[in-house]
Write a protein that holds these residues in place. Structure first.
Motif, PDB file in Angstrom:
ATOM      1  N   VAL A  37       0.935  -1.231  -0.046  1.00 32.51           N
ATOM      2  CA  VAL A  37      -0.235   0.124  -0.004  1.00 32.51           C
ATOM      3  C   VAL A  37       1.192   0.881  -0.127  1.00 32.51           C
ATOM      4  CG1 VAL A  37      -1.681   1.547   1.037  1.00 32.51           C
ATOM      5  CG2 VAL A  37      -1.684  -1.325   1.325  1.00 32.51           C
ATOM      6  N   LEU A  38       2.037   1.174   0.533  1.00 28.10           N
ATOM      7  CA  LEU A  38       2.671   2.678   0.688  1.00 28.10           C
ATOM      8  C   LEU A  38       3.681   2.829  -0.403  1.00 28.10           C
ATOM      9  CD1 LEU A  38       4.536   2.133   4.470  1.00 28.10           C
ATOM     10  CD2 LEU A  38       2.867   3.218   3.248  1.00 28.10           C
ATOM     11  N   ALA A  39       3.900   1.550  -0.777  1.00 24.57           N
ATOM     12  CA  ALA A  39       4.482   1.679  -2.553  1.00 24.57           C
ATOM     13  C   ALA A  39       3.605   2.367  -3.188  1.00 24.57           C
ATOM     14  CB  ALA A  39       4.740  -0.231  -2.340  1.00 24.57           C
ATOM     15  N   SER A  40       2.068   1.790  -3.596  1.00 21.55           N
ATOM     16  CA  SER A  40       1.309   1.899  -4.562  1.00 21.55           C
ATOM     17  C   SER A  40       1.021   3.371  -3.677  1.00 21.55           C
ATOM     18  CB  SER A  40       0.180   1.492  -3.709  1.00 21.55           C
ATOM     19  OG  SER A  40       0.326   0.336  -4.775  1.00 21.55           O
ATOM     20  N   THR A  41       1.439   4.396  -3.280  1.00 20.71           N
ATOM     21  CA  THR A  41       1.078   6.554  -2.746  1.00 20.71           C
ATOM     22  C   THR A  41       2.198   7.066  -2.975  1.00 20.71           C
ATOM     23  OG1 THR A  41       1.267   5.716  -0.201  1.00 20.71           O
ATOM     24  CG2 THR A  41      -0.547   4.840  -1.244  1.00 20.71           C
ATOM     25  N   GLU A  42       3.265   6.169  -2.937  1.00 24.06           N
ATOM     26  CA  GLU A  42       4.771   7.242  -3.259  1.00 24.06           C
ATOM     27  C   GLU A  42       4.637   7.928  -4.406  1.00 24.06           C
ATOM     28  OE1 GLU A  42       7.610   4.186  -3.078  1.00 24.06           O
ATOM     29  OE2 GLU A  42       8.211   3.898  -1.640  1.00 24.06           O
ATOM     30  N   THR A  43       3.188   8.031  -5.293  1.00 27.44           N
ATOM     31  CA  THR A  43       3.695   8.691  -6.644  1.00 27.44           C
ATOM     32  C   THR A  43       2.302   9.632  -6.494  1.00 27.44           C
ATOM     33  OG1 THR A  43       2.530   7.202  -7.675  1.00 27.44           O
ATOM     34  CG2 THR A  43       5.147   7.218  -8.207  1.00 27.44           C
ATOM     35  N   LEU A  44       1.783   9.644  -5.427  1.00 22.62           N
ATOM     36  CA  LEU A  44       0.712  10.652  -5.315  1.00 22.62           C
ATOM     37  C   LEU A  44       0.873  11.925  -4.736  1.00 22.62           C
ATOM     38  CD1 LEU A  44      -2.339   7.687  -4.394  1.00 22.62           C
ATOM     39  CD2 LEU A  44      -1.593   8.816  -6.540  1.00 22.62           C
ATOM     40  N   ALA A  46       1.822  13.087  -1.714  1.00 28.16           N
ATOM     41  CA  ALA A  46       0.708  13.153  -0.118  1.00 28.16           C
ATOM     42  C   ALA A  46       1.928  13.865   0.521  1.00 28.16           C
ATOM     43  CB  ALA A  46       0.723  11.821   0.888  1.00 28.16           C
ATOM     44  N   ALA A  47       0.959  14.616   1.219  1.00 28.40           N
ATOM     45  CA  ALA A  47       1.966  15.959   1.881  1.00 28.40           C
ATOM     46  C   ALA A  47       2.933  15.352   3.004  1.00 28.40           C
ATOM     47  CB  ALA A  47       1.292  17.255   2.292  1.00 28.40           C
ATOM     48  N   ARG A  48       1.399  13.894   3.591  1.00 25.92           N
ATOM     49  CA  ARG A  48       1.333  13.593   4.601  1.00 25.92           C
ATOM     50  C   ARG A  48       1.156  11.894   4.708  1.00 25.92           C
ATOM     51  NH1 ARG A  48       1.073  15.413  11.183  1.00 25.92           N
ATOM     52  NH2 ARG A  48       2.880  16.690   9.953  1.00 25.92           N
ATOM     53  N   ARG A  49       1.761  10.543   4.819  1.00 26.17           N
ATOM     54  CA  ARG A  49       0.839   9.916   4.814  1.00 26.17           C
ATOM     55  C   ARG A  49       0.888   9.124   5.990  1.00 26.17           C
ATOM     56  NH1 ARG A  49       4.681   5.525   0.982  1.00 26.17           N
ATOM     57  NH2 ARG A  49       5.712   6.687   1.355  1.00 26.17           N
ATOM     58  N   ILE A  50      -0.261   8.508   7.022  1.00 19.40           N
ATOM     59  CA  ILE A  50      -0.814   8.884   8.160  1.00 19.40           C
ATOM     60  C   ILE A  50      -0.714   7.319   8.344  1.00 19.40           C
ATOM     61  CG2 ILE A  50      -1.894   8.763  10.189  1.00 19.40           C
ATOM     62  CD1 ILE A  50      -2.516  11.807   8.849  1.00 19.40           C
ATOM     63  N   VAL A  51       0.022   6.594   9.082  1.00 15.61           N
ATOM     64  CA  VAL A  51      -0.268   4.833   9.136  1.00 15.61           C
ATOM     65  C   VAL A  51      -1.371   4.837  11.017  1.00 15.61           C
ATOM     66  CG1 VAL A  51       0.401   2.798   9.441  1.00 15.61           C
ATOM     67  CG2 VAL A  51       1.228   4.398   8.388  1.00 15.61           C
ATOM     68  N   ILE A  52      -2.464   4.363  10.818  1.00 11.88           N
ATOM     69  CA  ILE A  52      -2.735   4.190  11.982  1.00 11.88           C
ATOM     70  C   ILE A  52      -2.613   2.714  12.548  1.00 11.88           C
ATOM     71  CG2 ILE A  52      -5.530   4.033  13.433  1.00 11.88           C
ATOM     72  CD1 ILE A  52      -6.189   5.216  10.854  1.00 11.88           C
ATOM     73  N   THR A  53      -1.928   2.508  13.629  1.00  7.74           N
ATOM     74  CA  THR A  53      -1.549   1.366  14.046  1.00  7.74           C
ATOM     75  C   THR A  53      -1.881   1.554  15.306  1.00  7.74           C
ATOM     76  OG1 THR A  53       0.473   1.869  15.461  1.00  7.74           O
ATOM     77  CG2 THR A  53       0.319   1.041  13.066  1.00  7.74           C
ATOM     78  N   GLY A  54      -2.192  -0.510  16.323  1.00  7.35           N
ATOM     79  CA  GLY A  54      -2.725  -0.955  16.832  1.00  7.35           C
ATOM     80  C   GLY A  54      -2.259  -2.012  17.685  1.00  7.35           C
ATOM     81  N   HIS A  55      -2.606  -3.397  16.447  1.00  3.66           N
ATOM     82  CA  HIS A  55      -1.861  -4.566  17.258  1.00  3.66           C
ATOM     83  C   HIS A  55      -1.039  -4.645  16.883  1.00  3.66           C
ATOM     84  CE1 HIS A  55      -2.125  -8.324  17.868  1.00  3.66           C
ATOM     85  NE2 HIS A  55      -1.462  -8.605  17.181  1.00  3.66           N
ATOM     86  N   GLY A  56       0.219  -4.856  17.829  1.00  5.50           N
ATOM     87  CA  GLY A  56       1.592  -4.401  17.245  1.00  5.50           C
ATOM     88  C   GLY A  56       2.282  -3.527  16.917  1.00  5.50           C
ATOM     89  N   ALA A  57       1.861  -2.272  17.372  1.00  3.79           N
ATOM     90  CA  ALA A  57       2.056  -1.234  17.108  1.00  3.79           C
ATOM     91  C   ALA A  57       3.527  -1.338  16.811  1.00  3.79           C
ATOM     92  CB  ALA A  57       1.236  -0.104  17.914  1.00  3.79           C
ATOM     93  N   GLU A  58       4.203  -1.747  17.696  1.00  2.00           N
ATOM     94  CA  GLU A  58       5.840  -1.395  17.348  1.00  2.00           C
ATOM     95  C   GLU A  58       6.009  -1.915  16.565  1.00  2.00           C
ATOM     96  OE1 GLU A  58       7.295  -2.176  21.357  1.00  2.00           O
ATOM     97  OE2 GLU A  58       6.187  -0.605  22.039  1.00  2.00           O
ATOM     98  N   ALA A  67      10.218   4.981   5.534  1.00  2.00           N
ATOM     99  CA  ALA A  67       9.575   5.217   4.432  1.00  2.00           C
ATOM    100  C   ALA A  67       9.040   6.816   4.182  1.00  2.00           C
ATOM    101  CB  ALA A  67       7.582   4.688   4.173  1.00  2.00           C
ATOM    102  N   PRO A  68       9.262   7.776   3.219  1.00  2.33           N
ATOM    103  CA  PRO A  68       9.119   8.989   2.932  1.00  2.33           C
ATOM    104  C   PRO A  68       7.778   9.472   3.962  1.00  2.33           C
ATOM    105  CG  PRO A  68       9.150   8.537   0.955  1.00  2.33           C
ATOM    106  CD  PRO A  68       9.022   6.971   1.955  1.00  2.33           C
ATOM    107  N   ALA A  69       7.811  10.572   4.172  1.00  2.00           N
ATOM    108  CA  ALA A  69       6.952  11.411   4.238  1.00  2.00           C
ATOM    109  C   ALA A  69       5.492  10.145   5.473  1.00  2.00           C
ATOM    110  CB  ALA A  69       6.503  11.479   3.503  1.00  2.00           C
ATOM    111  N   ILE A  70       6.103   9.618   6.449  1.00  2.00           N
ATOM    112  CA  ILE A  70       5.051   8.929   7.025  1.00  2.00           C
ATOM    113  C   ILE A  70       4.973   9.576   8.455  1.00  2.00           C
ATOM    114  CG2 ILE A  70       6.957   7.057   7.807  1.00  2.00           C
ATOM    115  CD1 ILE A  70       4.698   5.036   6.961  1.00  2.00           C
ATOM    116  N   ALA A  71       3.914   9.639   8.518  1.00  2.00           N
ATOM    117  CA  ALA A  71       3.780   9.413  10.645  1.00  2.00           C
ATOM    118  C   ALA A  71       2.708   8.475  11.013  1.00  2.00           C
ATOM    119  CB  ALA A  71       3.143  10.633  10.300  1.00  2.00           C
ATOM    120  N   PHE A  72       2.836   8.465  12.452  1.00  2.00           N
ATOM    121  CA  PHE A  72       1.922   7.160  12.765  1.00  2.00           C
ATOM    122  C   PHE A  72       0.921   7.713  13.858  1.00  2.00           C
ATOM    123  CE2 PHE A  72       5.909   5.288  11.654  1.00  2.00           C
ATOM    124  CZ  PHE A  72       5.732   4.261  10.670  1.00  2.00           C
ATOM    125  N   VAL A  73       0.019   7.073  14.026  1.00  2.00           N
ATOM    126  CA  VAL A  73      -0.910   7.605  15.015  1.00  2.00           C
ATOM    127  C   VAL A  73      -1.788   6.127  16.008  1.00  2.00           C
ATOM    128  CG1 VAL A  73      -2.013   9.947  14.592  1.00  2.00           C
ATOM    129  CG2 VAL A  73      -3.203   7.761  13.774  1.00  2.00           C
TER     130      VAL A  73
END
Length: 464
Positions: A37-44, A46-58, A67-73
């Protein structure tokens, strides 16, 4: 230009995977589902790509942190898709922009399809990616009034009549960022699951007079999610067949059976390439014109030049891109192993049960049987005998062996590095070579043969 945010939901446990590994880190074609999914969005852009984690977050965050332009919540606990995107709201940039919501377990979304959603939204509309399925069980149903989308009804909350609708919601949408923030703040969990559904924003958009568009995905495969090992295996075969068809249609590659073919990285092919069954290509592999790959080969990070033949059951592993190379017209295998740093020139022959590591073989050199070449430089037309090895490791350090052009190394020889064999020299079979051999000379280093007459072989149970 208004900023584009991409939100990727990757918090789920994936109970049906029956695995300690977070679902989005399971691999398809050698890359994690989330990595696709991250690879598919690299050419779009984006100012920011936010990955929502939970189970096994770390674990998830560590796997894709580079990955470039990535943030986590984090979504803790997991209370539904709407609750997940609510966690991303503080990280969204620009109320005048667009937010694209994707799923980390739907790996084959194409960049073109994601871009269509963003374009359809245009900061003014809510664009939903939909798919028409023969059996849409489990999908939220798209409820329309004519062409206009009025609501999405989750499968578990749908009436029998609504469950007959074949158009399903894929879980992916693009929305005006400011409006999405407002809608998310109004979500309620009064439904069969007691969860906050992201799909409820559709009714809110309708109430606000925001046009809701249903954008049909061009292909079922790119919107299929993974919830079980069976679904993962099915998607793997679909993806591999897509790659096989692209190679056959685009480059004329002859693949014996697309159902027994795997690319786990990038495979570039020239013309008239032939690939037999059960071959696996990993990392970056390049096959020149007329290359033939026999059955049951594994090739990783290697360049194979035009006309080379890789016979059955051979294993080539360059470790990193370009880490191994095979020259024009070379013959490899069967049952050969090329390791990182193997550089083979044109018309080199590497036969059965021969291993080459961190060694260069010049044009026409041959090691046809049961041999090892490690940390060696081998000249043109060298004939390297069966059972011979370079002893390149002294227990602490590696050393090189230099073999000049036209050298003949007999069978069962040990060349103890560092050592140099001059051009045109001959090494007698069974020799252990520890010193420089001058060009054109014969070197023999072995114990003298002794014959003992009248010797009696011991027998079992005899006296000692």
């Amino acid at each position: 230009m208004a900023p584009l945010n991409i939100v990727i939901m990757a918090a789920g446990k994936g109970t049906r995977m029956k695995s300690a590994l977070p679902k989005v880190l399971h691999k398809l074609a050698g890359r994690s589902l989330l990595g696709h999914v991250l690879a598919s969005t690299e050419t779009l852009g984006a100012a920011r790509r936010i990955v929502i984690t939970g189970h096994g977050a770390e674990q998830v965050e560590a796997a894709v942190a580079g990955a470039p332009a990535i943030a986590f919540v984090r979504q803790m606990p997991q209370l539904g898709t709407g609750h997940a995107v609510q966690q991303a709201v503080p990280a969204l940039e620009g109320d005048d922009g667009i937010t694209l919501v994707l799923n980390g377990d739907v790996p084959l979304i194409r960049p073109e399809t994601a871009a269509r959603l963003v374009e359809a939204c245009a900061g003014e509309r809510l664009a939903l990616l939909t798919i028409e399925l023969a059996d849409p069980s489990g999908y939220g149903r798209i409820v329309r009034d004519g062409e206009a989308v009025k609501a999405i009804v989750e499968h578990k909350d749908a009436t029998p009549e609504q469950r007959r609708i074949r158009e399903g919601y894929t879980g992916m949408m693009a929305a005006p960022t400011g409006a999405l923030k407002r809608w998310l703040s109004q979500l309620k969990n009064d439904n069969a699951q007691g969860e906050f559904y992201l799909t409820d924003v559709v009714a809110m958009a309708v109430a606000d007079g925001v046009p809701v568009l249903g954008i049909a995905a061009p292909d079922e495969t790119e919107v299929l999610g993974v919830n079980s090992p069976v679904q993962l295996a099915d998607l793997e075969r679909r993806f591999q067949r897509q790659q096989a068809i692209a190679l056959m249609d685009g480059h004329g590659v002859r693949i014996a059976d697309p159902a027994r073919f795997d690319v786990r990285g990038t495979l570039e092919c020239g013309s008239d390439v032939e690939i037999d069954v059960n071959c696996v290509f990993e990392g970056t592999v390049r096959l020149g014109d007329g290359v033939r790959i026999g059955a049951n080969c594994v090739i990783r990070n290697a360049d194979i030049a035009a006309g080379a033949r890789i016979h059955e059951f051979s294993h080539i592993d360059g470790e990193k891109a370009g880490g191994a190379s095979v020259g024009e017209g070379a013959l490899i295998g069967p049952f050969a192993r090329l390791r990182p740093g193997a550089r083979l020139g044109a018309e080199v022959h590497i036969g059965n049960f021969v291993e080459v590591k961190n060694s260069t073989l010049a044009k026409g050199a041959k090691a046809n049987h049961l041999a090892y070449l490690g940390d060696a430089t081998v000249g043109e037309r060298v004939n390297y005998g069966a059972g011979s090895i370079t002893a390149n490791y002294d227990g602490a350090n590696k050393h090189r062996t230099e073999i000049g052009a036209d050298v003949h190394v007999g069978s069962n020889c040990v060349l103890i590095a560092p050592v140099t064999i001059g051009a045109g020299a001959t090494i007698g079979g069974g020799s252990t070579i520890t010193k420089t051999v001058e060009p054109g000379t014969l070197a023999v280093a072995r114990g003298k043969q002794v014959a003992i007459s009248g010797w009696v072989r011991p027998v079992k149970g005899g006296s000692k």
